[in-house]
Design an enzyme around this catalytic site. Sequence first.
Site, mmCIF file in Angstrom:
data_model
loop_
_atom_site.group_PDB
_atom_site.id
_atom_site.type_symbol
_atom_site.label_atom_id
_atom_site.label_comp_id
_atom_site.label_asym_id
_atom_site.label_seq_id
_atom_site.Cartn_x
_atom_site.Cartn_y
_atom_site.Cartn_z
ATOM 1 C CG ASN A 48 -0.480 -0.271 2.683
ATOM 2 O OD1 ASN A 48 0.682 -0.910 2.633
ATOM 3 N ND2 ASN A 48 -1.241 0.279 3.616
ATOM 4 C CD GLU A 50 -1.579 4.798 4.368
ATOM 5 O OE1 GLU A 50 -1.114 5.488 5.306
ATOM 6 O OE2 GLU A 50 -2.369 3.562 4.928
ATOM 7 C CB CYS A 59 -5.480 -1.295 -1.581
ATOM 8 S SG CYS A 59 -6.690 -0.633 -0.537
ATOM 9 C CD GLU A 61 -5.456 -5.775 -0.970
ATOM 10 O OE1 GLU A 61 -4.655 -4.725 -1.062
ATOM 11 O OE2 GLU A 61 -6.317 -6.346 -0.275
ATOM 12 C CB CYS A 92 -10.857 -2.703 0.581
ATOM 13 S SG CYS A 92 -10.475 -2.056 -1.245
ATOM 14 C CB CYS A 95 -8.981 -4.578 -3.779
ATOM 15 S SG CYS A 95 -7.766 -3.115 -3.447
HETATM 16 N N1 THU Z 1 -5.360 -1.426 2.761
HETATM 17 C C1 THU Z 1 -4.611 -2.357 1.702
HETATM 18 O O1 THU Z 1 -3.646 -2.231 1.039
HETATM 19 N N2 THU Z 1 -5.300 -3.589 1.420
HETATM 20 C C2 THU Z 1 -6.627 -3.890 1.863
HETATM 21 O O2 THU Z 1 -7.170 -4.981 1.560
HETATM 22 C C3 THU Z 1 -7.252 -3.022 2.976
HETATM 23 C C4 THU Z 1 -6.676 -1.637 3.227
HETATM 24 C C5 THU Z 1 -4.649 -0.332 3.033
HETATM 25 C C6 THU Z 1 -4.970 0.997 2.337
HETATM 26 C C7 THU Z 1 -4.705 2.040 3.577
HETATM 27 O O3 THU Z 1 -3.302 2.458 3.352
HETATM 28 C C8 THU Z 1 -4.503 1.153 4.806
HETATM 29 O O4 THU Z 1 -4.509 -0.347 4.408
HETATM 30 C C9 THU Z 1 -5.542 1.328 5.887
HETATM 31 O O5 THU Z 1 -6.834 1.084 5.224
#
Ligand code: THU
Length: 140
Positions: A48, A50, A59, A61, A92, A95
């Site tokens: 991920n 940010e 994310c 994925e 999520c 994704c």
């Molecule tokens: N996140 C992912 O990378 N994958 C998921 O399946 C759930 C959430 C990340 C997004 C964000 O950077 C952090 O987790 C918190 O939501």
Amino acid sequence: MKNLNPAQKTALEDAARQACRYAYAPYSNFPVGAAVLTDSGQIVTGCNVENASLGLSCCAERVALFNAVSQGQQRIVALAIYTPTATPTPPCGACRQVLQEFAAEAVIISLCQSDQRLESSLTSLLPMAFSVNRRQDQKT
Ligand code: THU
């Protein structure tokens, strides 16, 4: 959903764990690593990423999937997700929809720090999915 051979599965899971080390998650403190296995046997990773403008975060994925597609690999047979948590994290909703495009038949594995794991299919995670069936190899 195809059965993965054990060696491929282990390599995929290890790759997701390694990818988590590169997560850029200073706002959520929730690092995630992902790895996809393509139909040519290649493993492609993502984490991920940010942003201070929070909505721009992506994310793990999707980073892994887009990384694979940008390497010419559009057919994904498995995805592993790793979070350093006590329980596994499934992908999520956003994704799941992106997975529908390139990984409709994929095995989806979620791993964490404990022995708990989830193994599922996209059909069960995203029933009645929206799809325009534009891809030639996609089943109708
Ligand atoms: N996140 C992912 O990378 N994958 C998921 O399946 C759930 C959430 C990340 C997004 C964000 O950077 C952090 O987790 C918190 O939501």
